[in-house]
Design an enzyme around this catalytic site. Structure first.
Site, mmCIF file in Angstrom:
data_model
loop_
_atom_site.group_PDB
_atom_site.id
_atom_site.type_symbol
_atom_site.label_atom_id
_atom_site.label_comp_id
_atom_site.label_asym_id
_atom_site.label_seq_id
_atom_site.Cartn_x
_atom_site.Cartn_y
_atom_site.Cartn_z
ATOM 1 N N GLU A 147 0.804 -1.231 0.000
ATOM 2 C CA GLU A 147 0.000 0.000 0.000
ATOM 3 C C GLU A 147 0.836 1.280 0.000
ATOM 4 O O GLU A 147 0.631 2.161 0.829
ATOM 5 C CB GLU A 147 -0.958 -0.022 1.204
ATOM 6 C CG GLU A 147 -1.825 -1.264 1.219
ATOM 7 C CD GLU A 147 -2.792 -1.332 2.403
ATOM 8 O OE1 GLU A 147 -2.676 -0.529 3.322
ATOM 9 O OE2 GLU A 147 -3.682 -2.208 2.370
ATOM 10 N N ASN A 193 2.172 -5.164 -3.123
ATOM 11 C CA ASN A 193 0.778 -5.516 -2.832
ATOM 12 C C ASN A 193 -0.035 -4.245 -2.563
ATOM 13 O O ASN A 193 0.429 -3.346 -1.861
ATOM 14 C CB ASN A 193 0.771 -6.408 -1.573
ATOM 15 C CG ASN A 193 -0.553 -7.050 -1.276
ATOM 16 O OD1 ASN A 193 -1.138 -7.713 -2.136
ATOM 17 N ND2 ASN A 193 -1.036 -6.895 -0.045
ATOM 18 N N HIS A 229 -10.265 -6.374 -1.682
ATOM 19 C CA HIS A 229 -11.272 -6.188 -0.629
ATOM 20 C C HIS A 229 -12.462 -5.513 -1.293
ATOM 21 O O HIS A 229 -12.433 -4.312 -1.555
ATOM 22 C CB HIS A 229 -10.721 -5.304 0.495
ATOM 23 C CG HIS A 229 -9.636 -5.955 1.281
ATOM 24 N ND1 HIS A 229 -9.863 -7.053 2.084
ATOM 25 C CD2 HIS A 229 -8.306 -5.684 1.385
ATOM 26 C CE1 HIS A 229 -8.730 -7.420 2.659
ATOM 27 N NE2 HIS A 229 -7.771 -6.613 2.248
ATOM 28 N N GLU A 258 -5.964 -10.826 -0.870
ATOM 29 C CA GLU A 258 -6.776 -10.535 0.327
ATOM 30 C C GLU A 258 -8.263 -10.492 0.007
ATOM 31 O O GLU A 258 -9.018 -9.682 0.557
ATOM 32 C CB GLU A 258 -6.323 -9.197 0.957
ATOM 33 C CG GLU A 258 -4.829 -9.155 1.249
ATOM 34 C CD GLU A 258 -4.354 -7.905 1.984
ATOM 35 O OE1 GLU A 258 -5.209 -7.159 2.494
ATOM 36 O OE2 GLU A 258 -3.141 -7.688 2.040
ATOM 37 N N ASP A 260 -12.013 -10.569 -0.138
ATOM 38 C CA ASP A 260 -13.236 -10.736 0.649
ATOM 39 C C ASP A 260 -14.301 -9.842 0.024
ATOM 40 O O ASP A 260 -13.980 -8.880 -0.677
ATOM 41 C CB ASP A 260 -13.046 -10.500 2.165
ATOM 42 C CG ASP A 260 -12.402 -9.184 2.552
ATOM 43 O OD1 ASP A 260 -12.410 -8.238 1.734
ATOM 44 O OD2 ASP A 260 -11.896 -9.093 3.696
HETATM 45 C C1 XIL Z 1 -5.789 -5.958 8.643
HETATM 46 C C2 XIL Z 1 -6.083 -7.100 9.599
HETATM 47 O O1 XIL Z 1 -7.019 -7.953 9.018
HETATM 48 C C3 XIL Z 1 -6.562 -6.574 10.903
HETATM 49 O O2 XIL Z 1 -6.666 -7.633 11.854
HETATM 50 C C4 XIL Z 1 -5.624 -5.520 11.446
HETATM 51 O O3 XIL Z 1 -6.170 -4.960 12.594
HETATM 52 C C5 XIL Z 1 -5.398 -4.439 10.420
HETATM 53 O O4 XIL Z 1 -4.929 -5.026 9.225
HETATM 54 N N1 XIL Z 1 -4.824 -4.576 3.818
HETATM 55 C C6 XIL Z 1 -3.779 -5.336 4.273
HETATM 56 C C7 XIL Z 1 -3.905 -6.113 5.506
HETATM 57 O O5 XIL Z 1 -2.745 -5.427 3.584
HETATM 58 O O6 XIL Z 1 -2.702 -6.228 6.205
HETATM 59 C C8 XIL Z 1 -4.975 -5.563 6.415
HETATM 60 O O7 XIL Z 1 -5.167 -6.463 7.499
HETATM 61 C C9 XIL Z 1 -6.259 -5.351 5.665
HETATM 62 C C10 XIL Z 1 -6.053 -4.379 4.527
#
Ligand code: XIL
Length: 573
Positions: A147, A193, A229, A258, A260
């Protein structure tokens, strides 16, 4: 009789209805299916059994992030990460590291001190060395930098970049992190990423430009992670496809890291309609990844709605994952399964090569070929045509299969391609067929079998007594030695596909081979089928001419305009 058939059909249907785990299906695709995990749940038996049954990859949701793993300047807490590594290894799962450089979850000791860029640079190098070094050789991949871009394509302002940064401008700090990570773990694939960079947009354009620049300058980057996400409004699939295409066209991998799909929930419960929409998205994303040989992993951010970051981060949303809070598969699960079962395999003409020489570009009748890179096949090596569910078709004619595993199939080109200019090749596994590729046909493409299967060095050559010719047992001038090739082409009389030759007379190669040892033409008293071997392997008996020099000599078989590989040798004295 009738009853028996019905019973049989019923049994077969019942068999087919048993769900296959996502893991088994992903293994047949040669890809990773993963989930973000939290080791504090490993003692919960349904969590552990579901994870190990359904996934072949795990990624720490938090355990490897800077703050959790490096809570003090000189203190590390490796326990949770180690637990994940142990769990994954004991269940033969790959491990994806996440992450080394991020703006979030940084420890207070780091953010509250006023370190100089020089100090920050050495802190970061040391961190990467220590963390990536500890798990070196055990991880399949690392998200090196997470990020780093804003939505408008500019670089995010934060500690490692410019507040105050490690002393490097632009993407220089990202490049430096990749170089440190590569030095610490040369085996792990290294990823950049990010989120909201799935479709073609300003942010993904900026990431693409960086990736292109890194590739061009040899910065050790292996891929781009697309977080995914999503809400039920994912953005256009066609745009995601174009983005994955441009990244993989650079030779970089894409991993979905990631995934979802958060739904509006009422007391945690989502509507049936939104669950169906979610299922469609999981299906489409899986199918999208399976369109690219370089899309190598599909991973969700957790796997059970019981433990997901969504409700805490997006109030009013939840139910984002494949399993419900009771570890029951949701429609999303079934739809991933369906996509993994039904996507057509991908093949490319570049992956089709001679089984002895590895030369490509064309096929000859009866040639033993290897097809590399097919994206669907048995997850473990499957020997023999009888049991194989793999088919390789040349103009619709099934080639005898010698063995098959996802990514590598050995087969014998049907003799029926003789006389054609080209042939249409299709690959099939469990009834799913690839698109056809067009491959040139040549009368002969001799490849000489080598002793160590590398296609190079000492040939698999025997003397008249059947002993392997080697440095310690060289061929003598005047000896007749037997060389084994494939790709010799059509025979007279015609050979039958898959026939194993026992009783002579054996068919002879239609295109008479010339053999040069150390550049000297040698007499060829026999060139044709080999006793006990399958049609497609030819035995060439060669007499070592008196003019051949002693020592390790090159051996080349020529038929018409086609010659065997260079670098194949025979020992002469
Ligand atoms: C999130 C986790 O799921 C949480 O438990 C934590 O509090 C914060 O981070 N992008 C990412 C992940 O790359 O590392 C993040 O994970 C969600 C968004």
């Amino acid at each position: 009789m009738r009853v028996r058939y019905v019973l049989l059909a019923a049994l077969l249907c019942a068999g087919a209805a048993f769900p296959q785990s996502l893991r088994d299906l992903a293994d047949q695709r040669g890809i990773k299916i993963g989930a973000a995990v939290d080791p504090s749940h490993f003692t919960e038996s349904l969590y552990a059994t579901t994870l190990a049954r359904e996934f072949n990859q795990a990624e720490p949701e938090n355990a490897m992030k800077f703050g959790p793993i490096h809570p003090g300047l000189t203190t590390y807490n490796f326990d949770p990460a180690d637990q994940i590594v142990d769990f994954a290894q004991s269940h033969s799962m790959a491990i994806r590291g996440h992450n080394l450089v991020w703006y979030n979850q940084l420890p207070g000791w780091l953010t509250s001190a006023n370190y100089t860029p020089e100090q920050l640079s050495s802190i970061l190098q040391d961190h990467i060395n220590t963390v990536a070094g500890r798990y070196a050789g055990k991880l399949s991949a690392w998200d090196v930098v997470n990020e780093a871009f804003n939505g408008d394509g500019t670089l995010r302002s934060y500690l490692w970049y410019d507040s105050p940064g490690i002393g490097l401008k632009g993407t220089g700090y990202i490049e430096q992190a990749f170089r440190w990570a590569h030095a610490a773990d040369p085996k792990a694939l290294l990823f950049y990423n990010d989120y909201s960079a799935e479709t073609i947009n300003t942010k993904s354009d900026a990431i693409y430009r960086m990736a292109q620049d890194f590739k061009a300058r040899g910065v050790p980057i292996d891929g781009i992670g697309l977080q995914m996400h999503f809400t039920t409004n994912t953005g256009p699939l066609a745009s995601m496809e174009a983005n994955i295409k441009r990244i993989t066209d650079l030779g970089l991998e894409v991993q979905i890291t990631e995934l979802d799909v958060r739904l509006p929930v009422n007391s945690g419960v989502a509507s049936a309609a939104s669950l169906a929409t979610q299922a469609q998205i999981y299906h489409d994303i899986t199918a999208l990844c399976l369109k690219f040989p370089l899309c190598t992993a599909i991973q969700s951010w957790g796997f059970t709605d019981k433990y997901s970051w969504i409700p805490g981060t997006y109030p009013g949303f939840g139910a984002a994952l494949e399993f419900d809070t009771n570890y029951q598969p949701k429609p999303a699960y079934t739809s991933i399964q369906n996509a993994l079962q039904t996507a057509p395999p991908l093949i490319s003409a570049a992956g089709l090569v001679n089984g002895a020489s590895y030369a490509g570009g064309a096929v000859a009748p009866g040639e033993i070929v290897l097809l590399y890179g097919a994206t669907f096949g048995p997850s473990t090596l499957d020997f023999g045509a009888q049991t194989s569910q793999t088919r390789l078709l040349f103009d619709g004619v099934a080639a005898p299969i010698l063995y098959s595993q996802v990514g590598q199939t050995a087969a014998i080109v049907p003799f029926a391609v003789a006389g054609k200019v080209s042939t249409q090749v299709e690959y099939e596994y469990l009834g799913q067929r690839s698109a056809a590729i067009t491959v040139s046909v040549t009368p002969a493409q001799p490849g000489v079998f080598s002793l160590d299967s590398s296609g190079q060095g000492a040939g698999a050559i025997v003397d008249a007594s059947g002993q392997i010719v080697s440095r310690n047992h060289p061929a003598h001038h005047g000896d007749v030695i037997s060389v084994f090739i494939t790709g010799g082409g059509a025979t007279l009389p015609a050979s039958q596909d898959g026939q194993v030759l026992f009783d002579g007379p054996f068919p002879l190669l239609a295109a008479t081979p010339q053999v040069k040892i150390g550049g000297v033409d040698c007499p060829v008293p026999y060139a044709g089928g080999a006793s006990g071997l399958i049609a497609g392997v030819a035995q060439i008996n060669v007499q070592v001419a008196s003019g051949v020099a002693s020592g390790e000599q090159s051996l080349i078989v020529v038929q018409g305009t086609s010659g065997s590989q260079s670098g194949l040798t025979v020992w002469v004295q």
